[in-house]
Design a protein around this motif. Structure first.
Motif, PDB file in Angstrom:
ATOM      1  N   GLY A  39      -7.268 -43.224  16.156  1.00 18.37           N
ATOM      2  CA  GLY A  39      -6.252 -44.233  15.880  1.00 18.37           C
ATOM      3  C   GLY A  39      -5.071 -44.160  16.827  1.00 18.37           C
ATOM      4  N   GLN A  40      -5.381 -43.947  18.102  1.00 21.78           N
ATOM      5  CA  GLN A  40      -4.315 -43.904  19.112  1.00 21.78           C
ATOM      6  C   GLN A  40      -4.291 -45.255  19.815  1.00 21.78           C
ATOM      7  OE1 GLN A  40      -1.755 -41.711  20.458  1.00 21.78           O
ATOM      8  NE2 GLN A  40      -1.467 -43.758  21.245  1.00 21.78           N
ATOM      9  N   PRO A  41      -3.349 -46.150  19.405  1.00 19.97           N
ATOM     10  CA  PRO A  41      -3.352 -47.489  19.999  1.00 19.97           C
ATOM     11  C   PRO A  41      -2.970 -47.441  21.484  1.00 19.97           C
ATOM     12  CG  PRO A  41      -1.871 -47.362  18.072  1.00 19.97           C
ATOM     13  CD  PRO A  41      -2.261 -45.972  18.432  1.00 19.97           C
ATOM     14  N   LYS A 236       2.399 -45.552  14.114  1.00 19.96           N
ATOM     15  CA  LYS A 236       1.575 -46.728  14.353  1.00 19.96           C
ATOM     16  C   LYS A 236       2.466 -47.954  14.532  1.00 19.96           C
ATOM     17  CE  LYS A 236      -1.584 -43.760  13.381  1.00 19.96           C
ATOM     18  NZ  LYS A 236      -2.717 -43.277  14.131  1.00 19.96           N
ATOM     19  N   CYS A 241       2.959 -42.553  18.301  1.00 15.81           N
ATOM     20  CA  CYS A 241       2.233 -41.459  17.638  1.00 15.81           C
ATOM     21  C   CYS A 241       2.770 -40.090  18.047  1.00 15.81           C
ATOM     22  CB  CYS A 241       0.751 -41.533  17.990  1.00 15.81           C
ATOM     23  SG  CYS A 241      -0.093 -42.963  17.301  1.00 15.81           S
TER      24      CYS A 241
END
Lengths: 411, 411
Positions: A39-41, A236, A241
């Motif tokens: 979930g690392q945009p 997020k 992060c």
């Protein structure tokens, strides 16, 4: 050599990271790997936050207040008020990420051996935080067929024992992307009130709701103000992060006094990154409009793409930037490993997080995987192509009747 | 309302911060308060660290590796090697401050109910971290008369039970400033080896040793490599308290694998502050030479000043930037509060940390206080003047024979 603790044994290894060695093998073969596993945009952090950290005039990088800078807590309260969430500065303690917020919240409320009920699948690290606090996780099953809606109230109540201390939700949900309706939250509130337990809500994906869906905060639930503990984070929301800035939020003064003692023991959250988080609150709405439009397009590319693959089903999420999809495979752990170890499609492959790590029930989610739509549309289109080819080739493919697929077109 | 956990009850409130409301009363009266109560130095953070954070070209503020950036771990290992300490990059996990390093270390090695032996007085937050891990602290008394040297080996061994899992030291010590000799460390190593327990050493003040005293790291102790866990932090070394960057260091692969699971659960330490910490490793020796010269002068002003006050005794510390002094008073908690609440000398007063918070034994340290020499010499001279006047006026003053004072002129 002295023995390690039972906690060190019980701590789960990260289910998201356990495939990393296989990904490294894939790189070594020169493959392009589409990382839908974390979930690392790739979204840019707002410039206002970056600039505030760059321009901070710091001679001595001092501790902040253990509860975080007062200026930050005040502005954060104003953000909640503006968002329609009933929070004042004194209800907030700034933490080192949402992770620390959960650990402090759990340790403040639960004794070793106490039980917390969590709808599964759930964010895998809740298991780790529960181990740290010595608590037992009691899962209640949400199903992909229902789009991961809240399980029926009776099923939740059946799990309540004398040891139950809290219900924990993530809303919108990681890994499911499901957004609880006001009615579902009110059902939870009724249980919480009836049994006088705590309700933890991890609302870090609040800003990411799609197709006009509106998030409802547990802070606005009536009659359980003393029972509610909200967890938040800038990770997020502002694609920060690495800042490790979160918060514990509650109207319960005793809870906050307890959390404060844990916060004092670790002195303070990071100073410069707090300055960034405070400045991030001035991010214009246009930033979110753009980001949300981008995520909606990505979600559509990914989810519609997945559903176009024979035998694959993925409910369309209303929030966050994850989805859980069901694949026509024998075992998604094996499938995800095979994708990295043995498969390639035009020099490319896909890395996903097998869903078993997000279930507490052994064997649950065995044909599901979590995908994060944190890459751009072109990459997602290619990832879907890869998966389409992979499903055709995978030796462990199983046949799925179209009936069971249709059943699932909810959510 | 549901009950809080036993941990929330057991967590000690910060002994350093409990006098804050009285300090606020003193400000309200317009008094100048000399803050000798906290370890927040006024020393400038090295420009190399500040500039690295300002100049970091960050578009997306991403997570780092859960163990910290590889580049940082490599450079940190080089720093240890250069300092003569046997540490490689794979022995290091970067944490969010020394605080998190201790919590992860304790949780990895100790079960609830296990005992850790700590020479007292000790850094008060060790109590909090022990509560978090469910451990019991067993103090062994170091005395001001011996300058807080390591208590006799027999006294330490007497405290060892089947539940003893570790000995914890801080070297050079907070709050005492005492630097353990090589012989003392070897005595500890012998006990650790004999009973096969862990040895935690908090070495965050390593760079601050005075009068030619040389610090010895536990990492260099022979024969107990698998038992040693070193805790480190950039907070004091580079005056970067607000960075919250520390490390767990051990040659024990099982310990490191356990710590890594805790580290993965909380994702990563702060990204930008790690960049600052990495750059701080290039701080020139001239920075430390200046800082150490400054601390030596401050220590001399404060400690010599204290010892010149009739009835006051303060052993001269060889390291860190704290000292513990004995005052001719009935109760140093009352005395410290009285200084803020009722006393003033030419519009000024002093804030100290009563030593009782640094002892685990009830009633110990009742006439002692910790003073941090984190202010400049002029401020320290004035603080000593204030204390001289205060001792004359304090209603709870007790007479001390010069004999007992002479007894103490060790260290």
């Amino acid at each position: 050599m002295p023995k390690l603790s039972q906690k060190a044994v019980d701590m789960p290894a990260s289910p998201i990271r356990k495939l990393v060695p296989y990904a490294e093998q894939a790189y070594a073969k020169g493959l392009k790997v589409y990382h839908l596993n974390i979930g690392q945009p790739d979204i840019a952090t707002p410039e206002t936050a970056i600039n505030a950290m760059k321009n901070a005039d710091i001679k001595v990088l001092e501790y902040s207040h253990s509860a975080g800078f007062a200026s930050y807590r005040n502005k954060l309260a104003a953000y909640y008020q503006k968002t329609g969430i009933n929070v004042n500065a004194e209800d907030i303690i700034i933490t080192t990420g949402g992770s620390e917020a959960l650990v402090f919240g759990f340790m403040t409320t639960c004794n070793p051996g106490d039980e917390i009920i969590i709808p599964e699948p759930f964010y895998a690290n809740y298991n780790g935080f529960a181990v740290m606090a010595g608590m037992d996780v009691v899962p209640v099953r949400a199903t992909i067929e229902n789009g991961f809606a809240l399980p029926p109230v009776e099923e939740i109540e059946q799990k309540i024992t004398a040891k139950t201390k809290a219900i924990v939700i993530c809303n919108p949900g990681n890994p499911t992307g499901y957004l609880y309706s006001k009615e579902e939250l009110e059902q939870l509130a009724a249980i919480v009130k009836k049994h006088d337990i705590f309700l933890f809500a991890d609302e870090v994906y609040r800003e990411f709701c799609y197709d006009g869906a509106v998030p409802h905060s547990v802070m606005n639930l009536k009659g359980i103000e003393e029972n509610v503990i909200m967890i938040d984070s800038v990770s997020k929301r502002y694609s920060m992060c690495g800042a490790r800035i979160g918060a514990v939020i509650s109207k319960n003064k005793e809870v906050m006094a307890g959390v404060m003692k844990f916060a004092q023991a670790r002195l303070s959250p990071p100073t410069i990154e707090q300055i960034g988080a405070e400045a991030a609150l001035e991010t214009p709405q246009s930033y979110f409009d753009e980001v949300i439009a981008e995520y909606v397009e990505r979600r559509n590319v990914l989810v519609d793409g997945l559903n176009s693959i024979p035998g694959v089903f993925c409910p369309k999420p209303s929030g966050a930037f994850y989805c859980v999809a069901k694949f026509p495979v024998d075992d998604s752990d094996k499938f995800c490993q095979w994708l990295l170890e043995e498969f390639q499609y035009e020099g490319q492959t896909v890395m996903m997080a097998p869903a078993t790590g997000f279930y507490s029930t052994k064997g649950a989610g065995k044909n599901e995987a979590r995908l994060a739509y944190v890459l751009n549309k072109e990459a997602l289109e290619k990832a879907v192509e890869c998966l389409r080819a992979a499903i055709e080739q995978y030796p462990g493919r199983v046949e799925v009747s179209e009936d069971s697929k249709n059943l699932s077109s909810v959510g």
